[in-house]
Design a protein around this motif. Structure first.
Motif, PDB file in Angstrom:
ATOM      1  N   CYS A   2       0.838  -1.192   0.000  1.00 44.93           N
ATOM      2  CA  CYS A   2       0.000   0.000   0.000  1.00 44.93           C
ATOM      3  C   CYS A   2       0.879   1.251   0.000  1.00 44.93           C
ATOM      4  N   LEU A   3       1.999   1.191   0.701  1.00 40.26           N
ATOM      5  CA  LEU A   3       2.907   2.330   0.775  1.00 40.26           C
ATOM      6  C   LEU A   3       3.780   2.454  -0.471  1.00 40.26           C
ATOM      7  N   THR A   4       4.381   1.355  -0.916  1.00 37.00           N
ATOM      8  CA  THR A   4       5.335   1.431  -2.033  1.00 37.00           C
ATOM      9  C   THR A   4       4.673   1.284  -3.388  1.00 37.00           C
ATOM     10  N   GLY A   5       3.491   0.649  -3.447  1.00 34.19           N
ATOM     11  CA  GLY A   5       2.893   0.360  -4.739  1.00 34.19           C
ATOM     12  C   GLY A   5       3.750  -0.637  -5.502  1.00 34.19           C
ATOM     13  N   PRO A   6       3.631  -0.669  -6.825  1.00 28.52           N
ATOM     14  CA  PRO A   6       4.366  -1.656  -7.628  1.00 28.52           C
ATOM     15  C   PRO A   6       5.804  -1.218  -7.931  1.00 28.52           C
ATOM     16  N   TYR A   7       6.528  -0.774  -6.908  1.00 31.14           N
ATOM     17  CA  TYR A   7       7.890  -0.275  -7.120  1.00 31.14           C
ATOM     18  C   TYR A   7       8.841  -0.913  -6.115  1.00 31.14           C
ATOM     19  N   ASN A   8      10.052  -1.189  -6.563  1.00 32.40           N
ATOM     20  CA  ASN A   8      11.090  -1.792  -5.738  1.00 32.40           C
ATOM     21  C   ASN A   8      12.390  -1.009  -5.885  1.00 32.40           C
ATOM     22  N   LEU A   9      13.303  -1.258  -4.957  1.00 32.60           N
ATOM     23  CA  LEU A   9      14.686  -0.832  -5.162  1.00 32.60           C
ATOM     24  C   LEU A   9      15.306  -1.712  -6.237  1.00 32.60           C
ATOM     25  N   PRO A  10      16.283  -1.203  -6.985  1.00 36.10           N
ATOM     26  CA  PRO A  10      16.874  -2.029  -8.044  1.00 36.10           C
ATOM     27  C   PRO A  10      17.465  -3.336  -7.550  1.00 36.10           C
ATOM     28  N   SER A  11      17.958  -3.390  -6.282  1.00 37.93           N
ATOM     29  CA  SER A  11      18.546  -4.633  -5.774  1.00 37.93           C
ATOM     30  C   SER A  11      18.078  -4.902  -4.357  1.00 37.93           C
ATOM     31  N   SER A  12      16.801  -4.658  -4.098  1.00 40.21           N
ATOM     32  CA  SER A  12      16.315  -4.739  -2.725  1.00 40.21           C
ATOM     33  C   SER A  12      16.388  -6.148  -2.154  1.00 40.21           C
ATOM     34  N   THR A  13      16.358  -7.166  -3.019  1.00 38.32           N
ATOM     35  CA  THR A  13      16.388  -8.537  -2.504  1.00 38.32           C
ATOM     36  C   THR A  13      17.590  -9.302  -3.033  1.00 38.32           C
ATOM     37  N   SER A  14      18.531  -8.613  -3.667  1.00 30.67           N
ATOM     38  CA  SER A  14      19.673  -9.310  -4.243  1.00 30.67           C
ATOM     39  C   SER A  14      20.882  -9.174  -3.331  1.00 30.67           C
ATOM     40  N   GLU A  15      21.946  -9.858  -3.725  1.00 27.62           N
ATOM     41  CA  GLU A  15      23.176  -9.790  -2.946  1.00 27.62           C
ATOM     42  C   GLU A  15      24.088  -8.653  -3.425  1.00 27.62           C
ATOM     43  N   SER A  16      23.687  -7.937  -4.457  1.00 31.79           N
ATOM     44  CA  SER A  16      24.536  -6.861  -4.961  1.00 31.79           C
ATOM     45  C   SER A  16      24.617  -5.728  -3.947  1.00 31.79           C
ATOM     46  N   GLU A  17      25.683  -4.930  -4.075  1.00 25.44           N
ATOM     47  CA  GLU A  17      25.895  -3.858  -3.114  1.00 25.44           C
ATOM     48  C   GLU A  17      24.881  -2.743  -3.317  1.00 25.44           C
ATOM     49  N   LEU A  18      24.249  -2.344  -2.229  1.00 22.70           N
ATOM     50  CA  LEU A  18      23.245  -1.285  -2.300  1.00 22.70           C
ATOM     51  C   LEU A  18      23.886   0.030  -2.710  1.00 22.70           C
ATOM     52  N   GLY A  19      25.158   0.218  -2.390  1.00 22.05           N
ATOM     53  CA  GLY A  19      25.827   1.462  -2.734  1.00 22.05           C
ATOM     54  C   GLY A  19      26.137   1.609  -4.212  1.00 22.05           C
ATOM     55  N   GLN A  20      25.957   0.550  -5.005  1.00 21.44           N
ATOM     56  CA  GLN A  20      26.278   0.606  -6.422  1.00 21.44           C
ATOM     57  C   GLN A  20      25.055   0.846  -7.296  1.00 21.44           C
ATOM     58  N   ILE A  21      23.873   0.949  -6.715  1.00 16.83           N
ATOM     59  CA  ILE A  21      22.667   1.064  -7.528  1.00 16.83           C
ATOM     60  C   ILE A  21      22.319   2.524  -7.767  1.00 16.83           C
TER      61      ILE A  21
ATOM     62  N   LEU B 193       7.482  11.843   4.966  1.00 20.52           N
ATOM     63  CA  LEU B 193       8.581  11.257   5.740  1.00 20.52           C
ATOM     64  C   LEU B 193       9.703  12.261   5.974  1.00 20.52           C
ATOM     65  N   GLU B 194       9.640  13.396   5.262  1.00 23.85           N
ATOM     66  CA  GLU B 194      10.679  14.424   5.326  1.00 23.85           C
ATOM     67  C   GLU B 194      12.013  13.911   4.793  1.00 23.85           C
ATOM     68  N   VAL B 195      11.931  13.192   3.659  1.00 28.16           N
ATOM     69  CA  VAL B 195      13.132  12.725   2.974  1.00 28.16           C
ATOM     70  C   VAL B 195      13.117  13.282   1.558  1.00 28.16           C
ATOM     71  N   ALA B 196      14.226  13.045   0.828  1.00 27.39           N
ATOM     72  CA  ALA B 196      14.421  13.718  -0.457  1.00 27.39           C
ATOM     73  C   ALA B 196      13.646  13.088  -1.594  1.00 27.39           C
ATOM     74  N   SER B 197      13.421  11.774  -1.571  1.00 28.84           N
ATOM     75  CA  SER B 197      12.843  11.112  -2.732  1.00 28.84           C
ATOM     76  C   SER B 197      12.113   9.848  -2.307  1.00 28.84           C
ATOM     77  N   PHE B 198      11.337   9.311  -3.237  1.00 29.92           N
ATOM     78  CA  PHE B 198      10.632   8.057  -2.962  1.00 29.92           C
ATOM     79  C   PHE B 198      11.619   6.898  -2.882  1.00 29.92           C
ATOM     80  N   PHE B 199      12.759   7.017  -3.526  1.00 29.84           N
ATOM     81  CA  PHE B 199      13.826   6.035  -3.355  1.00 29.84           C
ATOM     82  C   PHE B 199      14.232   5.959  -1.889  1.00 29.84           C
ATOM     83  N   ASP B 200      14.373   7.116  -1.241  1.00 22.80           N
ATOM     84  CA  ASP B 200      14.723   7.139   0.180  1.00 22.80           C
ATOM     85  C   ASP B 200      13.584   6.595   1.040  1.00 22.80           C
ATOM     86  N   VAL B 201      12.333   6.877   0.647  1.00 22.27           N
ATOM     87  CA  VAL B 201      11.186   6.290   1.353  1.00 22.27           C
ATOM     88  C   VAL B 201      11.290   4.769   1.325  1.00 22.27           C
TER      89      VAL B 201
END
Length: 672
Positions: free
Chosen positions: A55-74, A158-166
Motif C-alpha cells: 500500500c505504501l510502495t505500490g508496484p515499485y522496488n529498489l533495483p537490488s532490494s532482494t539481491s546480494e549486490s551492493e546497495l551502494g552501487q545502484i 517522511l521528510e526525505v528527499a525522494s521516494f527512493f529514500d522512502v
C-alpha cells in the motif's frame, strides 16, 4: 528528523484470503505498543504485512532490494515491478483478486494519510492526506495515473528527499520481511541508511547524485581503458606479424588503382543504362498518351457518323440505321458477315456528302437538317486531321522506344561486362590481401583510434576527479554527522540488545576506506562493526559477518541496530516496526527474551507500534511480548486472529479447537 510511518489500520475488501466481517470489510487495527498477527502456516500472515508494505510502495522496488549486490552501487531510483510480480496477491486467490482492494491508514508525525490500492495489480485507486483526496484513476477508466505525485507527497510526509529514500526506510528499517538484509554486516547498506536518516534532504539528494556521477565516470574510464588496451594489443600483434609484404603491398596498390579506374567506368556505364531506360519509359508513356487521344478521336467520329445516320434515315429506318451504323463503326456487314466489308468505305463517303447511305443518291436537302449535316461534315474533317496527327505521334513514340531499347541493351551489356571484370579484379585484390596480415592492413587506423581514445580517456579522468571531489565533500558531511551520534547509536543498540543477549556485545564505530566504483579513488565512509564475547574465546572479538554468530543472534543483533537507528533518527518521534516470524529459530528462553526486546521498542514512545507475525510454535514470545498489557480484553484487541478471521485451510479445519484454545491460553495468561 525523519517522520517514520505509524501504521493504524488495514482494511481489505473482496479478497478471498480474508473473508469480510459483518460490515463487509476485513479490518486489522494496530494499537500503540505491541501487536501480533497470529495464524497457522499458510493462513496469510505474511500476505497481510506485505499488503501493508505494498500500500505504501505500490508496484515499485529498489533495483537490488532482494539481491546480494551492493546497495551502494545502484542508481538512486525505484523501478517498476514486472507484471508477474505485481500480481503477487492475485495469484493467491481463485478470482485473481479482480475486485479486491486494500486501504491503509497511516500517519507521519501529525499528518494522516489514507491509501487505497487494487490487489490485482497494486495500482493506486486513491489517497488522501489530512482529508484531502486525490483520485488515483482516470475517470471512467481502469487505467492508473502515474504515481509520481503520490511518491513525491509521501517523501514529503517522511521528510526525505525522494521516494527512493522512502523505499530504503521501509525495506531496511520499518519492515523486516523474509528477504531482509542484515544491516550490521552490510557496509554499503549502512552508507545508504546514514545518508537517508542523518543528512538533510537536500544534502541526501546531493550525496546520491554525486555518488552516481562517480560510478558513471568510473565506468566510462574503465571501459575506455579496456578499449585502449585491446587496440594496443592488436597494433602490437599486427606489427609483429607484418613481415616480407613489400611485393604484396605493391601489387595491391597497382590492383587498387586499376580497380578505381574500372569502378569509374562501371559507374559511367550504369548512368548510360539508367538514362536509356528512363528514355524508354518516357517514350512508352508518350505512346500511351497518344493512343488514348487516338481512341478518343475514333469514338467521337463514330458518334458523329451515327448522329448523321439518324438525320439521313429518320426514325422509321431503325434496322437500316443499325446495320449501316455497324458497318461504319466496325467495318463488318451484319447481313453476310464480311469483315472488313468493301462497302464500308463507300458508305462512309456517302454519309460525309449527305447522300443516301443505302444507294448513294443525292437527297433533297431539307432546310431544317442542312445545318446539322454540314456541321457534322466539318467536325469529321477536323477530327480526321487530329487522328492523323495522333497516329504520327504513336509512330514517333514507337520509334523512340525502339531506339532507347537498343541503347539500353548496348549499355546493359557494357555494364555487365565491366561489372564482371570488376568482380574478377576484386577477387585478385582479396587474394593479395590474404598474403598481408590483417593487423598490418589496419595498423594505421588502429593507431589513430588509440590516439583518439587516449584523448577521450584524459577527459573522462578529469570528469572522474571532479566527481570524486564533489562526492568526497558530501561523504565528509555524512561521516561528521554519524560521528556526532555514534555514542547515542551504540548506547541505544546496547540497551535493546542486552534484553535479548546475555553475551557482551557492542557497536564499534570506525571509518572504512572503500570505493564506490570498481576503480578510482577510495573514500572514508562511516560504519559500525559488532564486537561480542563468546564461550570459545577470551574477551570481545570482532564479528565481521553473520556466519560468526548464531542465526538467532544475527537476527536480533540486526533488529537492535534497526531499533537504535529509528530511535535516534526519529529525534523523539514515534515509529512502527513490522517483523515477520521473529521466533523461527529460537528456543523457549530466547523466544521469551525476543518478546521482551520487541516489547521494549513498542513502549519506548507512547505512539510506537510493533507488529509481529506468529505461527504459534510456543507461547513464550507472545506471552512476554504482551506482558505489559494487563487485561485480556486489551490483549485480544491487539491480536489479528487469522485462525478465526482468515479463510480456513486444511490444518484449521482439522484442529481449529486446539489452535483456538492455545491462543486463548496466551491471551488469558493461562499458559504461564
Amino acid at each position: 528528523m525523519i517522520s517514520f510511518p505509524i501504521l493504524r489500520s488495514l482494511s481489505v475488501k473482496n479478497y478471498g484470503l480474508f473473508p469480510p466481517s459483518v460490515d463487509g470489510t476485513f479490518v486489522a487495527s494496530f494499537q500503540p505498543g505491541p501487536n501480533a498477527i497470529v495464524g497457522v502456516n499458510g493462513s496469510g500472515k505474511t500476505t497481510l504485512i506485505n499488503i501493508c508494505l505494498r500500500c505504501l510502495t505500490g508496484p515499485y522496488n529498489l533495483p537490488s532490494s532482494t539481491s546480494e549486490s551492493e546497495l551502494g552501487q545502484i542508481r538512486a531510483r525505484v523501478i517498476q515491478m514486472p507484471r508477474y510480480d505485481r500480481q503477487l496477491f492475485a495469484r493467491r486467490v481463485a478470482d485473481g483478486a479482480s475486485e479486491a482492494t486494500a486501504t491503509l491508514l497511516v500517519s507521519f508525525g501529525d499528518r494522516q494519510v489514507e491509501i487505497e490500492r487494487r490487489l490485482s495489480d497494486l495500482s493506486l485507486i486513491s489517497y488522501s492526506i489530512d482529508g484531502e483526496t486525490q483520485d488515483g484513476l482516470v475517470p471512467d477508466s481502469k487505467k492508473p495515473y502515474e504515481d509520481e505525485g503520490y511518491q513525491r507527497q509521501i517523501a514529503e510526509c517522511l521528510e526525505v528527499a525522494s521516494f527512493f529514500d522512502v523505499t530504503i526506510i521501509l525495506r531496511f528499517l520499518v519492515f523486516m520481511l523474509e528477504d531482509r538484509r542484515a544491516l550490521v554486516w552490510d557496509p554499503t547498506a549502512q552508507r545508504q541508511i546514514f545518508r537517508v536518516l542523518l543528512l538533510p534532504a537536500d544534502r541526501a539528494t546531493e550525496y546520491a547524485s554525486a555518488q552516481q556521477d562517480v560510478i558513471s565516470a568510473d565506468s566510462a574510464v574503465r571501459n575506455t581503458s579496456t578499449l585502449i588496451t585491446r587496440h594496443e594489443g592488436q597494433v602490437a600483434t599486427a606489427k609483429k606479424r607484418a613481415r616480407n609484404i613489400a611485393d604484396a603491398e605493391a601489387e595491391r596498390r597497382v590492383l587498387s588503382a586499376e580497380a578505381d579506374v574500372l569502378r569509374e567506368n562501371v559507374e559511367t556505364a550504369a548512368r548510360v543504362r539508367i538514362d536509356a531506360d528512363n528514355e524508354r519509359h518516357a517514350a512508352r508513356l508518350d505512346r500511351l498518351k497518344a493512343a488514348e487521344v487516338r481512341e478518343s478521336l475514333v469514338r467521337e467520329l463514330e458518334r458523329i457518323k451515327m448522329e448523321s445516320l439518324s438525320v439521313l434515315l429518320g426514325p422509321s429506318q431503325e434496322t437500316v440505321r443499325y446495320i449501316v451504323g455497324h458497318l461504319l463503326a466496325e467495318q463488318k456487314c451484319l447481313v453476310c458477315g464480311t469483315d472488313p466489308s468493301p462497302a464500308a468505305q463507300k458508305i462512309d463517303e456517302w454519309v460525309r456528302t449527305s447522300c443516301c447511305p443505302v444507294c448513294g443518291s443525292k437527297q433533297e436537302v431539307r432546310e431544317q437538317v442542312v445545318p446539322l449535316t454540314e456541321a457534322h461534315r466539318i467536325r469529321i474533317q477536323r477530327l480526321e486531321s487530329e487522328l492523323i496527327y495522333a497516329e504520327k505521334q504513336i509512330a514517333d513514340a514507337e520509334a523512340r522506344i525502339a531506339g532507347a531499347l537498343a541503347r539500353f541493351e548496348k549499355a546493359d551489356n557494357e555494364y555487365n561486362a565491366l561489372e564482371s571484370k570488376r568482380v574478377g579484379l576484386d577477387a585478385r585484390i582479396v587474394a593479395v590481401l590474404k598474403r598481408i596480415p590483417t593487423e598490418r592492413a589496419a595498423i594505421g587506423s588502429q593507431e589513430n583510434d588509440v590516439d583518439a581514445l587516449r584523448r577521450i580517456l584524459a577527459n573522462e579522468r578529469r570528469r572522474l576527479t571532479k566527481a570524486e571531489d564533489r562526492f568526497r565533500l558530501v561523504v565528509a558531511e555524512s561521516v561528521k554527522r554519524v560521528q556526532s551520534l555514534q555514542d547515542e547509536i551504540a548506547e541505544s543498540f546496547q540497551g535493546y540488545l542486552q534484553v535479548f543477549l546475555k553475551e557482551t556485545a557492542e557497536l564499534v564505530y570506525q571509518t572504512v576506506k572503500d570505493r564506490v566504483g570498481q576503480g578510482g579513488a577510495s573514500f572514508e565512509f562511516p560504519a559500525f562493526h559488532l564486537t561480542m564475547t563468546g564461550g570459545a574465546v577470551a574477551g570481545q572479538t570482532m564479528r565481521d559477518n553473520p556466519d560468526e554468530v548464531s542465526q538467532s543472534q544475527a537476527e536480533f543483533v540486526d533488529l537492535a541496530f534497526r531499533m537504535a537507528l529509528m530511535s535516534i533518527a526519529g529525534e523523539g518521534g514515534p515509529a512502527s516496526l513490522v517483523v515477520d516470524a521473529p521466533e523461527a529459530s529460537l528456543d523457549f528462553l530466547f523466544a521469551e527474551r525476543a518478546g521482551q526486546q520487541l516489547a521494549k521498542f513498542s513502549k519506548a514512545l507512547p505512539e510506537n507500534r510493533v507488529v509481529i507475525t506468529s505461527y504459534l510454535p510456543s507461547h513464550h514470545l507472545l506471552t512476554s511480548f504482551f506482558k505489559s498489557i494487563r487485561t485480556e480484553r486489551e490483549r485480544r484487541r491487539r491480536i489479528v486472529d487469522l485462525i478465526r478471521d482468515a479463510a480456513p485451510n486444511a490444518a484449521v479445519r482439522a484442529d481449529r479447537a486446539k489452535y483456538e484454545n492455545f491462543l486463548a491460553s496466551i491471551i488469558s495468561n493461562r499458559s504461564q
